[in-house]
Design a protein around this motif. Structure first.
Motif, PDB file in Angstrom:
ATOM      1  N   PHE A 108       6.131   8.965  -6.901  1.00 27.42           N
ATOM      2  CA  PHE A 108       4.836   8.418  -6.527  1.00 27.42           C
ATOM      3  C   PHE A 108       4.625   8.631  -5.041  1.00 27.42           C
ATOM      4  CE2 PHE A 108       7.643   4.777  -5.805  1.00 27.42           C
ATOM      5  CZ  PHE A 108       7.135   4.163  -4.664  1.00 27.42           C
ATOM      6  N   GLY A 109       3.362   8.796  -4.671  1.00 29.70           N
ATOM      7  CA  GLY A 109       3.008   9.012  -3.285  1.00 29.70           C
ATOM      8  C   GLY A 109       2.056   7.937  -2.792  1.00 29.70           C
ATOM      9  N   VAL A 110       2.197   7.565  -1.531  1.00 27.19           N
ATOM     10  CA  VAL A 110       1.311   6.605  -0.889  1.00 27.19           C
ATOM     11  C   VAL A 110       0.633   7.340   0.270  1.00 27.19           C
ATOM     12  CG1 VAL A 110       1.112   4.407   0.301  1.00 27.19           C
ATOM     13  CG2 VAL A 110       2.783   4.675  -1.555  1.00 27.19           C
ATOM     14  N   LEU A 111      -0.665   7.519   0.166  1.00 22.83           N
ATOM     15  CA  LEU A 111      -1.449   8.279   1.140  1.00 22.83           C
ATOM     16  C   LEU A 111      -2.393   7.336   1.870  1.00 22.83           C
ATOM     17  CD1 LEU A 111      -2.396  11.027   2.328  1.00 22.83           C
ATOM     18  CD2 LEU A 111      -3.991  11.178   0.388  1.00 22.83           C
ATOM     19  N   LEU A 158      -2.213  11.525 -14.121  1.00 24.80           N
ATOM     20  CA  LEU A 158      -3.024  10.343 -14.397  1.00 24.80           C
ATOM     21  C   LEU A 158      -3.943  10.017 -13.212  1.00 24.80           C
ATOM     22  CD1 LEU A 158      -0.272   8.267 -16.224  1.00 24.80           C
ATOM     23  CD2 LEU A 158      -1.986   9.773 -17.226  1.00 24.80           C
ATOM     24  N   ASP A 159      -4.446   8.791 -13.141  1.00 27.28           N
ATOM     25  CA  ASP A 159      -5.498   8.462 -12.178  1.00 27.28           C
ATOM     26  C   ASP A 159      -4.917   7.948 -10.860  1.00 27.28           C
ATOM     27  OD1 ASP A 159      -7.359   9.109 -14.100  1.00 27.28           O
ATOM     28  OD2 ASP A 159      -7.589   7.041 -14.802  1.00 27.28           O
ATOM     29  N   PRO A 160      -5.592   8.240  -9.746  1.00 28.79           N
ATOM     30  CA  PRO A 160      -5.194   7.624  -8.477  1.00 28.79           C
ATOM     31  C   PRO A 160      -5.668   6.179  -8.437  1.00 28.79           C
ATOM     32  CG  PRO A 160      -7.178   8.899  -8.160  1.00 28.79           C
ATOM     33  CD  PRO A 160      -6.773   9.114  -9.592  1.00 28.79           C
ATOM     34  N   GLN A 161      -5.155   5.435  -7.468  1.00 32.05           N
ATOM     35  CA  GLN A 161      -5.512   4.015  -7.406  1.00 32.05           C
ATOM     36  C   GLN A 161      -5.489   3.538  -5.958  1.00 32.05           C
ATOM     37  OE1 GLN A 161      -3.027   0.490  -9.139  1.00 32.05           O
ATOM     38  NE2 GLN A 161      -4.146   1.404 -10.843  1.00 32.05           N
ATOM     39  N   TRP A 162      -6.605   2.950  -5.520  1.00 31.54           N
ATOM     40  CA  TRP A 162      -6.698   2.420  -4.169  1.00 31.54           C
ATOM     41  C   TRP A 162      -6.029   1.058  -4.078  1.00 31.54           C
ATOM     42  CZ3 TRP A 162      -8.115   4.955   0.099  1.00 31.54           C
ATOM     43  CH2 TRP A 162      -8.917   6.086  -0.019  1.00 31.54           C
ATOM     44  N   SER A 163      -5.419   0.780  -2.922  1.00 28.97           N
ATOM     45  CA  SER A 163      -4.899  -0.564  -2.659  1.00 28.97           C
ATOM     46  C   SER A 163      -6.079  -1.520  -2.525  1.00 28.97           C
ATOM     47  CB  SER A 163      -4.057  -0.573  -1.380  1.00 28.97           C
ATOM     48  OG  SER A 163      -4.837  -0.157  -0.266  1.00 28.97           O
ATOM     49  N   PRO A 164      -5.860  -2.821  -2.713  1.00 24.31           N
ATOM     50  CA  PRO A 164      -6.979  -3.773  -2.666  1.00 24.31           C
ATOM     51  C   PRO A 164      -7.769  -3.734  -1.371  1.00 24.31           C
ATOM     52  CG  PRO A 164      -5.069  -4.815  -3.652  1.00 24.31           C
ATOM     53  CD  PRO A 164      -4.608  -3.484  -3.141  1.00 24.31           C
ATOM     54  N   ASP A 165      -7.110  -3.432  -0.230  1.00 25.58           N
ATOM     55  CA  ASP A 165      -7.844  -3.393   1.037  1.00 25.58           C
ATOM     56  C   ASP A 165      -8.451  -2.028   1.333  1.00 25.58           C
ATOM     57  OD1 ASP A 165      -5.633  -1.873   1.635  1.00 25.58           O
ATOM     58  OD2 ASP A 165      -4.955  -3.106   3.330  1.00 25.58           O
ATOM     59  N   GLY A 166      -8.263  -1.063   0.434  1.00 27.81           N
ATOM     60  CA  GLY A 166      -8.870   0.254   0.607  1.00 27.81           C
ATOM     61  C   GLY A 166      -8.243   1.108   1.684  1.00 27.81           C
ATOM     62  N   SER A 167      -7.027   0.785   2.129  1.00 28.77           N
ATOM     63  CA  SER A 167      -6.402   1.548   3.212  1.00 28.77           C
ATOM     64  C   SER A 167      -5.415   2.595   2.719  1.00 28.77           C
ATOM     65  CB  SER A 167      -5.676   0.599   4.178  1.00 28.77           C
ATOM     66  OG  SER A 167      -4.577  -0.030   3.524  1.00 28.77           O
ATOM     67  N   LYS A 168      -4.963   2.485   1.458  1.00 22.90           N
ATOM     68  CA  LYS A 168      -3.942   3.392   0.941  1.00 22.90           C
ATOM     69  C   LYS A 168      -4.282   3.806  -0.487  1.00 22.90           C
ATOM     70  CE  LYS A 168      -0.640   0.392   1.591  1.00 22.90           C
ATOM     71  NZ  LYS A 168      -1.350  -0.685   2.307  1.00 22.90           N
ATOM     72  N   LEU A 169      -3.917   5.030  -0.803  1.00 23.87           N
ATOM     73  CA  LEU A 169      -4.152   5.572  -2.132  1.00 23.87           C
ATOM     74  C   LEU A 169      -2.802   5.808  -2.796  1.00 23.87           C
ATOM     75  CD1 LEU A 169      -6.518   6.643  -3.979  1.00 23.87           C
ATOM     76  CD2 LEU A 169      -5.908   8.926  -3.151  1.00 23.87           C
ATOM     77  N   LEU A 170      -2.634   5.289  -4.020  1.00 19.06           N
ATOM     78  CA  LEU A 170      -1.403   5.451  -4.782  1.00 19.06           C
ATOM     79  C   LEU A 170      -1.578   6.601  -5.774  1.00 19.06           C
ATOM     80  CD1 LEU A 170       1.434   4.447  -5.622  1.00 19.06           C
ATOM     81  CD2 LEU A 170       0.274   2.857  -7.202  1.00 19.06           C
ATOM     82  N   LEU A 171      -0.629   7.543  -5.745  1.00  9.86           N
ATOM     83  CA  LEU A 171      -0.684   8.715  -6.608  1.00  9.86           C
ATOM     84  C   LEU A 171       0.574   8.781  -7.458  1.00  9.86           C
ATOM     85  CD1 LEU A 171      -1.776  11.262  -3.854  1.00  9.86           C
ATOM     86  CD2 LEU A 171      -3.267  10.356  -5.644  1.00  9.86           C
ATOM     87  N   LYS A 194      -5.651   7.714   6.967  1.00 10.22           N
ATOM     88  CA  LYS A 194      -5.457   8.547   8.147  1.00 10.22           C
ATOM     89  C   LYS A 194      -4.717   9.839   7.826  1.00 10.22           C
ATOM     90  CE  LYS A 194      -5.450   4.631  11.356  1.00 10.22           C
ATOM     91  NZ  LYS A 194      -4.707   3.891  12.424  1.00 10.22           N
ATOM     92  N   GLY A 195      -4.351  10.009   6.556  1.00  7.70           N
ATOM     93  CA  GLY A 195      -3.715  11.250   6.141  1.00  7.70           C
ATOM     94  C   GLY A 195      -2.201  11.204   6.121  1.00  7.70           C
ATOM     95  N   ARG A 196      -1.594  10.065   6.375  1.00 10.11           N
ATOM     96  CA  ARG A 196      -0.132   9.953   6.349  1.00 10.11           C
ATOM     97  C   ARG A 196       0.333   9.808   4.909  1.00 10.11           C
ATOM     98  NH1 ARG A 196       3.688   5.637   6.700  1.00 10.11           N
ATOM     99  NH2 ARG A 196       5.669   6.307   7.668  1.00 10.11           N
ATOM    100  N   LEU A 197       1.307  10.643   4.522  1.00 12.19           N
ATOM    101  CA  LEU A 197       1.766  10.677   3.137  1.00 12.19           C
ATOM    102  C   LEU A 197       3.256  10.360   3.066  1.00 12.19           C
ATOM    103  CD1 LEU A 197       1.382  11.399   0.083  1.00 12.19           C
ATOM    104  CD2 LEU A 197       1.957  13.760   0.719  1.00 12.19           C
ATOM    105  N   GLN A 198       3.638   9.473   2.157  1.00 13.67           N
ATOM    106  CA  GLN A 198       5.028   9.193   1.824  1.00 13.67           C
ATOM    107  C   GLN A 198       5.214   9.431   0.331  1.00 13.67           C
ATOM    108  OE1 GLN A 198       5.093   5.084   3.624  1.00 13.67           O
ATOM    109  NE2 GLN A 198       7.094   5.786   4.368  1.00 13.67           N
ATOM    110  N   ILE A 199       6.263  10.164  -0.024  1.00 13.44           N
ATOM    111  CA  ILE A 199       6.558  10.450  -1.427  1.00 13.44           C
ATOM    112  C   ILE A 199       7.938   9.884  -1.750  1.00 13.44           C
ATOM    113  CG2 ILE A 199       6.969  12.242  -3.146  1.00 13.44           C
ATOM    114  CD1 ILE A 199       4.953  13.988  -1.758  1.00 13.44           C
ATOM    115  N   PHE A 200       8.020   9.154  -2.853  1.00 12.12           N
ATOM    116  CA  PHE A 200       9.270   8.531  -3.277  1.00 12.12           C
ATOM    117  C   PHE A 200       9.593   8.979  -4.700  1.00 12.12           C
ATOM    118  CE2 PHE A 200       7.022   5.551  -0.479  1.00 12.12           C
ATOM    119  CZ  PHE A 200       7.930   5.465   0.573  1.00 12.12           C
ATOM    120  N   THR A 201      10.875   9.246  -4.939  1.00 15.81           N
ATOM    121  CA  THR A 201      11.341   9.619  -6.268  1.00 15.81           C
ATOM    122  C   THR A 201      12.295   8.554  -6.777  1.00 15.81           C
ATOM    123  OG1 THR A 201      11.157  11.975  -5.756  1.00 15.81           O
ATOM    124  CG2 THR A 201      12.521  11.374  -7.633  1.00 15.81           C
TER     125      THR A 201
END
Length: 384
Positions: A219-222, A194-207, A225-232
């Protein structure tokens, strides 16, 4: 004497008996009077048949006419027994002032920020799926739009500076395009759903990502600065089928996932029934609370600023829902809706090429035409 003449004679004699007047020639007069009686009966029968036909034709339109209250409020129409006595029809409500219509877009509309009703701006546009077309991002410093080529999708951040780009030949990677340097940082994020989504302040991308295991949603939070966290999350405990997309809440610290109602009937022809929204921390990935909103929230701008209402895509329609109770208030035309003020909602009707501003009662306050080439893209909007 014929049989008809005899029958007419008897009828006339019966009618004339009360008169007590003799007649020299009963037969001709009786026949004439009998004809008049038969003509009156035929006319009466014809009129009765016509009235019955009119009732048969108009009756369904009268009794099956939709309840106007149900149409305006979105409440189901309830069949009622018609009144025994006629009821006068109330006069139609007085129409309010027509909505304000914004100016048509300039021929070269990309040379300046495109303002929407409610004061928000178009910050970008992207194609979704092939064939790819150039993306669009608003350069806030230059006050104009830039065309971004070479990627299948381009998702501009709401406050400028970055855009997420995707290349279908690199399906397990997400690109972070720095609009100041035009450099792209590719990050291995895994398969995207599905589609990615930016946080309201534009600092993080939700995947929303492909599940690591068959029993999990990921889901991943990118960060930019390129830092990625993935949660299951546990797919059995947090059961979801059909459009299982993680979306931001307005604070940019939590995400929501719609939960499928396990007792509801599921079909491929409509969206699966929901029982509510499960909320997770975007920092730890842990579940926090459950909200009884039976639908899919579109993103951070779908929630009202006062935290009372949310716009969701239900099984059959887009609905404005009370968050605390899950009670639907009314329907909206499309789910691409954004709260631009405490009592104002902006929605984008791309097929009709209109941007429309409504209040919480659904009254149209303002509308503006969308340029045809912009309406062909997935439009991204943000506060000015």
């Amino acid at each position: 004497m014929t049989r008809d003449a005899e029958r007419l004679l008897r009828t006339a004699v019966h009618d004339l008996a009360g008169d007590g007047r003799p007649t020299a020639d009963l037969l001709p007069g009786a026949i004439a009077r009998g004809r008049r009686v038969r003509r009156r009966r035929r006319i009466t029968a014809t009129a009765a048949t016509a009235v019955a036909a009119v009732i048969a034709i108009t009756g369904p339109f009268i009794w099956l006419r939709p309840d106007p209250v149900g149409q305006l409020t979105g409440a189901p129409t309830v069949s009622q027994t018609p009144p025994a006595t006629p009821v006068s029809t109330p006069p139609p409500p007085t129409a309010g002032p027509p909505p304000t219509v914004g100016p048509p877009p300039l021929t070269d509309w990309k040379g300046q920020p495109f303002e929407l009703p409610g004061g928000w701006l178009v910050v970008g546009g992207t194609s979704t799926g092939g064939p790819a077309s150039p993306g669009l991002v608003l350069d806030r410093d230059q006050g104009r739009y830039r065309s971004i080529s070479g990627y299948d999708e381009t998702w501009a951040a709401p406050k400028g500076g970055f855009a997420a780009v995707f290349d279908y030949d690199r399906r397990t990677e997400t690109g972070l395009l720095d609009l100041d340097t035009d450099e792209v940082r590719w990050v291995r994020t895994g398969g995207r759903i599905l589609d990615p989504q930016w946080s309201p302040d534009g600092s993080k991308l939700l995947l929303t990502l492909s599940a690591k295991t068959p029993a999990g949603h990921s889901f991943g939070v990118l960060s930019v600065k390129g830092r990625l966290q993935i949660f299951t999350v546990d797919a059995e405990r947090y059961f979801c089928t059909d459009y299982c997309q993680f979306t931001w809440l307005p604070d940019g610290k939590r995400v929501a996932l719609a939960q499928t109602d396990p007792a509801g009937a599921r079909s491929e022809s409509v969206r699966h029934p929901r029982r509510g929204l499960q909320i997770f921390s975007a920092v730890t990935g842990k579940p926090t609370n459950f909200i009884p909103v039976r639908g899919d929230a579109a993103g951070p701008t779908a929630w009202s600023p006062d935290g009372r209402l949310v716009v969701v895509q239900g099984q059959h329609s887009t609905q404005l829902v009370v968050i605390a109770s899950g009670e639907p208030l009314r329907e909206l035309p499309v789910s691409d809706a954004h709260w631009v003020a405490p009592d104002r909602i902006l929605y984008l009707d791309r097929p009709a090429r209109w941007a429309v501003l409504v209040d919480t009662a659904g009254t149209v306050l303002e509308r503006r035409p969308i340029p045809p080439d912009l309406a062909e893209l997935r439009i991204l909007v943000a506060p000015a």
